[in-house]
Design a protein around this motif. Structure first.
Motif: not given
Length: 72
Positions: A6-25
């Motif tokens: 949801t958060r990534a989709s919202d950011r992308l829809a708002a024009g964020a480029d890129p969206v970097v998602v920091v994840i655990a290994a």
């Protein structure tokens, strides 16, 4: 990971480029599954602390130094 989608989709829809998602290994497959079908995002591995994870996310950006960044 529904929250992350949801958060990534919202950011992308708002024009964020890129969206970097920091994840655990151990979360690569879960992140890929949760964000499947979305374009404009990528995952990077975080660190042992929040500060290290933020640094990893910032290091993954290929933007000018004066580009605004949202850290959630």
């Amino acid at each position: 990971m529904g929250f992350a989608r949801t958060r990534a989709s919202d950011r992308l829809a708002a024009g964020a480029d890129p969206v970097v998602v920091v994840i655990a290994a151990d979360a690569e497959t879960r992140a890929a599954d949760a964000l499947a079908g979305l374009s404009g995002w990528r995952a990077v591995l975080g660190g042992a602390t929040r500060a290290e994870s933020v640094q990893a996310g910032l290091a993954a950006l290929e933007q000018p130094d004066n580009m605004p960044v949202l850290i959630h």
